[in-house]
Write an enzyme that holds these catalytic residues in place. Sequence first.
Site, PDB file in Angstrom:
ATOM      1  N   HIS A  46      23.815  62.663  34.309  1.00  0.00           N
ATOM      2  CA  HIS A  46      25.161  63.037  33.874  1.00  0.00           C
ATOM      3  C   HIS A  46      25.651  64.337  34.499  1.00  0.00           C
ATOM      4  O   HIS A  46      26.790  64.742  34.258  1.00  0.00           O
ATOM      5  CB  HIS A  46      25.200  63.153  32.348  1.00  0.00           C
ATOM      6  N   ASP A 173      22.680  58.793  22.823  1.00  0.00           N
ATOM      7  CA  ASP A 173      22.658  57.358  23.120  1.00  0.00           C
ATOM      8  C   ASP A 173      22.025  56.583  21.974  1.00  0.00           C
ATOM      9  O   ASP A 173      22.459  55.470  21.658  1.00  0.00           O
ATOM     10  CB  ASP A 173      21.926  57.096  24.443  1.00  0.00           C
TER      11      ASP A 173
HETATM   12  C1  3PY Z   1      21.379  61.626  24.945  1.00  0.00           C
HETATM   13  O1  3PY Z   1      21.529  62.321  23.936  1.00  0.00           O
HETATM   14  O2  3PY Z   1      21.568  60.416  24.967  1.00  0.00           O
HETATM   15  C2  3PY Z   1      20.971  62.255  26.175  1.00  0.00           C
HETATM   16  O3  3PY Z   1      20.682  61.576  27.128  1.00  0.00           O
HETATM   17  C3  3PY Z   1      20.932  63.740  26.235  1.00  0.00           C
HETATM   18  O4  3PY Z   1      20.858  64.205  27.513  1.00  0.00           O
HETATM   19 MG    MG Z   2      21.230  59.570  27.004  1.00  0.00          MG
END
Ligand code: 3PY
Ligand code: MG
Length: 267
Positions: A46, A173
């Site tokens: 990201h 996620d």
């Molecule tokens: C998440 O919280 O999904 C991440 O990948 C954090 O970098």
């Molecule tokens: Mg993530």
Amino acid sequence: MRANTIRKRLADGKTVINGWLSIGSGYSAEGIGHSGAHAVTVDLQHGMLDFSMALHMLQAISATPAMPLVRVPSLDPPKIMQLLDAGAYGVICPMISSPEETREFVAACRYPPQGNRSFGPSRGLLYGGGDYVAKANETVMAIPMIETAEAVERIDEILDVPGIDMVYIGPNDLAFELDGGVSVPRTKSEAALDAVLKAATKRGIPCGIFCSGAEEANKRIAQGFCLVTPGNDFAHLTRSMKEAVAQLVAEDERGDAGLERTATNGY
Ligand code: 3PY
Ligand code: MG
């Protein structure tokens, strides 16, 4: 080979503080590397950066006491191997959901016979030392990210795969998957990540987690996490600038900073 000091900290039962780089800059990578963090991760998933910038950032981190880690964009063995060749001492791989994916990931991080990492150590030799190839397998770390519902369901099978050095939880996620969004409360994903933490800890596998900042990181340490990432570089930069501006505006509203005076003086 240069020692991986975060392996030693974890073996000694000490917490690892991990910086997180999303800004493509050798200069800020070097600054974060000197912050006192034990490890610094270059985020190619990201972060606003690519391989050539990551290379410069890994070089910059080498001038600091922090261990250089990367997060790769996906389970892509050639990319993983190239970043190891660039001197990463650990690879965090997002969205690992099954034991098959875990095995493929771990194999990409290890030279034969343990894995299928291709020979071409490049910068690994410069950073690690002349015995890099002989010692890389026991030095670099394979760190799958647990951030899907399937991974939570199959956590025991995943943890059974030999060669996992740590698991790293992506709480956001995981919240998308289990709570349907990233707002709080995150009842299901919080319960799931606690179960993952307990399963890993029971097997002696350290568990790390991404956090929004130091306050959350402290809570996660108390919860039992061994590695915490207290927010990324961009969050720290913008947060502290906002605080500075807010303080100046507040002072000006009280009439004691002279923002208008500065403006009319033409500075
Ligand atoms: C998440 O919280 O999904 C991440 O990948 C954090 O970098
Ligand atoms: Mg993530």
